[in-house]
Write an enzyme that holds these catalytic residues in place. Structure first.
Site: not given
Ligand code: FPP
Length: 235
Positions: A113, A6, A189, A19, A178, A2, A15
């Site tokens: 892994l 931000r 933990e 990512h 979530s 998460d 955004r």
């Molecule tokens: C949440 O942050 C993040 C996601 C919903 C996407 C996570 C995906 C990746 C990191 C990329 C791909 C993953 C792999 C396994 C290759 P948010 O967008 O909710 O952040 P915010 O809360 O700050 O808005």
């Protein structure tokens, strides 16, 4: 994972930029697991609830996943990482399913892994699915309802035979789970850090592991019982 949005906002970027940076954290965390001998890792990449996001962001996420799978698959194979998908296939774009299948197939022999990628995943939905699978077995007479146990539920979840997680790391300071591995985290933990996912690299991961190492896991026992068990284990 998460905090990508931000992280990007703080840099006056969109955004998707966050990512993208998050993918580098994914790579860093996988590398640490390999180096430190952590045998299981689950990455919560896309939840059932994430479908509520703008479709442009969802499309960008699929593009990033495709790019990641394309570029990293040979590296994952080389390092003995076994990739497994947890979540529903239905609803996922076809090309993502194809790439996931390829990753699962090509890494099937990996033993360094076990990497679970949670995509289109929801903990409640996973439990509903398990209950349905069990109900079908009961209906067809293969399973006696009185024989249903915790183990029965375990084996009908996506995570199957994989042990319950020892540590759940939540980035960006949010105090909630979530819909993540709801059944499996009964005794996990939990480590919550304010660090945003794109900044979560080796140093932050190490802090989480060190914090975990200081915890006393009692699983309902007393401290004295835990100590006695540890001593018995050592001798
Ligand atoms: C949440 O942050 C993040 C996601 C919903 C996407 C996570 C995906 C990746 C990191 C990329 C791909 C993953 C792999 C396994 C290759 P948010 O967008 O909710 O952040 P915010 O809360 O700050 O808005």
């Amino acid at each position: 994972m998460d905090g990508n949005g931000r992280w990007a906002k703080k840099r006056f970027r969109n955004r998707v930029y966050g990512h993208e940076a998050g993918i580098d954290s994914v790579k860093a965390v996988i590398k640490c697991c390999l180096e430190w001998g952590i045998p299981y890792l689950t990455l919560y990449a896309f939840s059932k609830e994430n479908w509520k996001r703008p479709s442009s962001e969802i499309q960008a996420l699929w593009q990033l996943m495709k790019r990641f799978l394309h570029a990293e698959l040979p590296v994952l194979v080389e390092h003995g990482v076994r990739v497994v998908h947890i979540g529903d296939r239905e609803g996922l774009p076809e090309d993502i399913c194809r790439l996931l299948d390829e990753a699962v197939e090509k890494t099937a022999c990996g033993s360094s892994l076990y990497l679970q990628v949670a995509l289109n995943y929801g903990g409640r939905q996973e439990i509903v699915r398990a209950v349905r699978l069990i109900a079908e077995k009961v209906k067809s007479g293969v399973l006696d309802p009185s024989a249903i146990s915790v183990e029965t539920i375990n084996t009908h979840l996506f995570t199957g035979e994989v042990p319950d997680p020892d540590l759940l790391i939540r980035t960006s300071g949010e105090f909630r789970v979530s819909n993540f591995l709801l059944w499996q985290i009964a005794y996990t933990e939990i480590y919550i850090t304010d660090v945003l996912w794109p900044d979560f690299r080796e140093r932050e991961f190490l802090k989480a592991v060190e914090d975990y190492q200081r915890r006393e896991r009692r699983f309902g026992m007393t401290s004295e019982q835990v100590e006695a068990r540890e001593i018995a284990h050592l001798s």
